[in-house]
Scaffold this active site. Structure first.
Site, PDB file in Angstrom:
ATOM      1  N   ARG A  15       0.902  -0.294  15.713  1.00 23.63           N
ATOM      2  CA  ARG A  15      -0.220  -0.015  16.611  1.00 23.63           C
ATOM      3  C   ARG A  15      -0.234  -0.781  17.923  1.00 23.63           C
ATOM      4  O   ARG A  15      -0.989  -0.434  18.813  1.00 23.63           O
ATOM      5  CB  ARG A  15      -1.539  -0.238  15.879  1.00 23.63           C
ATOM      6  N   TYR A  46      -4.123  -3.633  -4.852  1.00 25.92           N
ATOM      7  CA  TYR A  46      -4.789  -2.507  -4.166  1.00 25.92           C
ATOM      8  C   TYR A  46      -5.272  -1.453  -5.153  1.00 25.92           C
ATOM      9  O   TYR A  46      -6.344  -0.867  -4.995  1.00 25.92           O
ATOM     10  CB  TYR A  46      -3.834  -1.871  -3.151  1.00 25.92           C
ATOM     11  N   ASP A  69       5.124   2.801   4.238  1.00 21.12           N
ATOM     12  CA  ASP A  69       4.099   1.872   3.759  1.00 21.12           C
ATOM     13  C   ASP A  69       4.388   1.489   2.328  1.00 21.12           C
ATOM     14  O   ASP A  69       5.069   2.228   1.612  1.00 21.12           O
ATOM     15  CB  ASP A  69       2.694   2.474   3.874  1.00 21.12           C
ATOM     16  N   ARG A 110       0.561   8.820  16.743  1.00 21.23           N
ATOM     17  CA  ARG A 110      -0.418   8.705  15.653  1.00 21.23           C
ATOM     18  C   ARG A 110      -1.630   9.592  15.932  1.00 21.23           C
ATOM     19  O   ARG A 110      -2.139  10.259  15.034  1.00 21.23           O
ATOM     20  CB  ARG A 110      -0.825   7.239  15.553  1.00 21.23           C
ATOM     21  N   ARG A 163       6.174  -5.515  10.771  1.00 21.46           N
ATOM     22  CA  ARG A 163       5.264  -4.639  11.532  1.00 21.46           C
ATOM     23  C   ARG A 163       5.698  -4.470  12.990  1.00 21.46           C
ATOM     24  O   ARG A 163       4.863  -4.353  13.879  1.00 21.46           O
ATOM     25  CB  ARG A 163       3.821  -5.151  11.462  1.00 21.46           C
TER      26      ARG A 163
HETATM   27  O1  CP3 Z   1       7.086  -3.426   9.446  1.00 24.41           O
HETATM   28  C1  CP3 Z   1       7.142  -2.297   9.947  1.00 24.41           C
HETATM   29  O2  CP3 Z   1       7.080  -2.086  11.170  1.00 24.41           O
HETATM   30  C2  CP3 Z   1       7.363  -1.123   9.033  1.00 24.41           C
HETATM   31  C3  CP3 Z   1       6.186  -0.408   8.630  1.00 24.41           C
HETATM   32  C4  CP3 Z   1       5.186  -1.028   7.667  1.00 24.41           C
HETATM   33  C5  CP3 Z   1       3.835  -0.587   7.640  1.00 24.41           C
HETATM   34  N1  CP3 Z   1       3.226  -1.160   6.559  1.00 24.41           N
HETATM   35  C6  CP3 Z   1       3.240   0.352   8.599  1.00 24.41           C
HETATM   36  C7  CP3 Z   1       1.768   0.488   8.695  1.00 24.41           C
HETATM   37  C8  CP3 Z   1       5.351  -1.954   6.637  1.00 24.41           C
HETATM   38  C9  CP3 Z   1       6.560  -2.795   6.250  1.00 24.41           C
HETATM   39  C10 CP3 Z   1       4.102  -2.014   5.938  1.00 24.41           C
HETATM   40  C11 CP3 Z   1       3.888  -2.856   4.745  1.00 24.41           C
HETATM   41  C12 CP3 Z   1       2.532  -3.018   4.199  1.00 24.41           C
HETATM   42  N2  CP3 Z   1       1.535  -2.074   4.100  1.00 24.41           N
HETATM   43  C13 CP3 Z   1       2.055  -4.209   3.606  1.00 24.41           C
HETATM   44  C14 CP3 Z   1       2.866  -5.466   3.401  1.00 24.41           C
HETATM   45  C15 CP3 Z   1       3.027  -6.246   4.652  1.00 24.41           C
HETATM   46  C16 CP3 Z   1       1.796  -6.951   5.102  1.00 24.41           C
HETATM   47  O3  CP3 Z   1       1.420  -6.705   6.273  1.00 24.41           O
HETATM   48  O4  CP3 Z   1       1.276  -7.759   4.363  1.00 24.41           O
HETATM   49  C17 CP3 Z   1       0.728  -3.979   3.196  1.00 24.41           C
HETATM   50  C18 CP3 Z   1      -0.189  -4.975   2.531  1.00 24.41           C
HETATM   51  C19 CP3 Z   1       0.412  -2.622   3.494  1.00 24.41           C
HETATM   52  C20 CP3 Z   1      -0.848  -1.889   3.222  1.00 24.41           C
HETATM   53  C21 CP3 Z   1      -1.498  -1.391   4.447  1.00 24.41           C
HETATM   54  N3  CP3 Z   1      -1.032  -0.351   5.218  1.00 24.41           N
HETATM   55  C22 CP3 Z   1      -2.681  -1.873   5.061  1.00 24.41           C
HETATM   56  C23 CP3 Z   1      -3.492  -3.041   4.549  1.00 24.41           C
HETATM   57  C24 CP3 Z   1      -2.907  -1.090   6.203  1.00 24.41           C
HETATM   58  C25 CP3 Z   1      -4.106  -1.092   7.140  1.00 24.41           C
HETATM   59  C26 CP3 Z   1      -4.249  -2.286   7.927  1.00 24.41           C
HETATM   60  C27 CP3 Z   1      -3.039  -2.650   8.753  1.00 24.41           C
HETATM   61  O5  CP3 Z   1      -2.552  -3.790   8.589  1.00 24.41           O
HETATM   62  O6  CP3 Z   1      -2.587  -1.851   9.579  1.00 24.41           O
HETATM   63  C28 CP3 Z   1      -1.841  -0.173   6.312  1.00 24.41           C
HETATM   64  C29 CP3 Z   1      -1.641   0.826   7.384  1.00 24.41           C
HETATM   65  C30 CP3 Z   1      -0.398   0.720   8.183  1.00 24.41           C
HETATM   66  N4  CP3 Z   1       0.843   0.449   7.685  1.00 24.41           N
HETATM   67  C31 CP3 Z   1      -0.296   0.920   9.590  1.00 24.41           C
HETATM   68  C32 CP3 Z   1       1.068   0.788   9.910  1.00 24.41           C
HETATM   69  C33 CP3 Z   1       1.708   0.983  11.259  1.00 24.41           C
HETATM   70  C34 CP3 Z   1      -1.449   1.271  10.522  1.00 24.41           C
HETATM   71  C35 CP3 Z   1      -1.796   2.704  10.338  1.00 24.41           C
HETATM   72  C36 CP3 Z   1      -2.532   3.279  11.521  1.00 24.41           C
HETATM   73  O7  CP3 Z   1      -3.758   3.203  11.506  1.00 24.41           O
HETATM   74  O8  CP3 Z   1      -1.863   3.811  12.412  1.00 24.41           O
END
Ligand code: CP3
Length: 343
Positions: free
Chosen positions: A29, A152, A75, A38, A25
């Protein structure tokens, strides 16, 4: 890349000048430049589906910090979204599916997406990002583990108790295995599209593997991670099972080249347990980034010492960077890794 990067050397367990570091990540954000993009885009998925935006966001953390890898901005839920489950991101709550899969009939109604047409935006983002990186750093592609995606898809969103997927695993294991098999084959094709587009390594995020019993982990998560790895084109594979510290020996035999560790594991003990079989990635507590730089530096040094002199360490957090983190704390961690591990 002509000269093998630190990350790729560490993944191959070859000696490096300093330990490579990247953060799960790392794009997201906590960066004001991400939040600005965003806001303009309106939705998170619109950013993921726009290769130019995904490329720009992938590169944002590399412009600020001395990171040793980029991870594609995307994602894990792109696959279930392409399967037609109706994905939304609810502000403050996370992902939500309109059509969760609760019964064997629901599962039998799911179709495999066409990777080239329906998920082509991911490979396009990889290609563009590789061009823009121009060899500055390797690019990591990724996908979710089948168990994590199924969690999910069956729960319909985030869950604390996993009521529906766990009931399904006990009551209708054959239906769940059909879903996991479909997800594994789709994910292998999806990761191969990223590898063919230029991804230098791939990571499988098994975020919810750690909620399972050992036998259920082997049957419902590990078996499908192995099936994905067996289907991949040659590329280093990192497997991150959050909460998987009890299963490192099993994970080391999965075909993975590296294992991601969460912060509950002592990385020195982990290294003793897996030996030279795999590289290890991790494992600072993500909450370390709420501390001041001097504490960050101390903890980084302690983790590097615990890992020891062996090759094959990739520094990372035990889970993702959280939105509350101040960017200068990320800089402190990255610089400390390079300073304390210089050989
Ligand atoms: O690592 C990175 O910087 C690359 C981008 C990346 C995102 N999601 C961007 C994202 C990666 C590798 C993921 C993986 C991901 N997505 C996982 C596995 C890793 C982990 O954290 O356990 C999971 C479970 C998800 C599912 C997901 N996507 C959730 C639960 C959420 C909302 C809550 C959160 O943690 O942000 C997302 C949204 C998401 N994915 C955002 C980002 C930057 C936020 C979106 C926003 O509101 O701008």
């Amino acid at each position: 890349m002509t000269d093998k990067s630190r990350l790729l050397k560490a993944l191959a367990r070859e000696p490096v000048d300093t330990t490579p570091v990247w953060m799960m990540r790392q794009a997201g954000r906590y960066l004001p430049e991400y939040r600005a993009l965003r806001e303009r885009a309106g939705s998170f998925m619109a950013l993921c589906q726009d290769p130019e935006a995904a490329c720009e966001i992938t590169l944002q953390p590399l412009a600020r910090f001395d990171l040793d890898a980029a991870i594609l901005f995307s994602d894990i839920l792109t696959i279930p979204a392409a399967m037609g489950l109706g994905l939304h991101f609810v502000p403050g709550e996370g992902p939500h599916f309109d059509c969760p899969l609760r019964t064997p009939a629901d599962i039998d109604g799911v179709r495999a997406p066409d990777i080239e047409t329906e998920l082509g935006y991911v490979a396009a983002a990889v290609e563009l990002t590789k061009r823009e990186l121009n060899g500055r750093a390797p690019l990591i592609g990724f996908a979710g583990s089948p168990w994590t995606l199924a969690t999910y898809m069956v729960e319909g969103g985030p869950s604390k108790i996993y009521r529906h997927i766990k009931a399904l695993a006990y009551d209708e294991p054959n239906a769940l295995h059909r879903l996991l098999g479909l997800l594994a084959d789709t994910t292998a094709a999806y990761l191969n599209a990223q590898i063919r587009a230029g991804a230098d390594a791939v990571q499988i995020f098994d975020t919810w593997g750690g909620t399972l019993s050992t036998s259920a982990f082997e049957a419902f998560s590990l078996a499908y991670i192995r099936r994905i790895i067996q289907g991949l084109d040659p590329a280093p594979v990192i497997v991150f099972t959050k909460g998987g510290g009890g299963w490192l020996e099993l994970l080391a035999a999965s075909g993975a080249h590296a294992l991601g560790l969460d912060q509950t594991v002592d990385i020195g003990h982990a290294r003793q347990r897996v030996g030279d079989r795999v590289a290890l990635q991790g494992n600072a507590d993500p909450a370390l980034l709420y501390a001041r730089p001097d504490a960050i530096r101390r903890e980084v040094r302690a983790i590097i010492r615990r890992y020891g002199e062996h090759p094959g360490h990739i520094f990372n957090l035990g889970h993702g960077v959280t939105p509350e983190v101040e960017p200068d704390r990320v800089a402190a961690l990255v610089d400390a890794v390079h300073e304390y591990s210089a050989r």
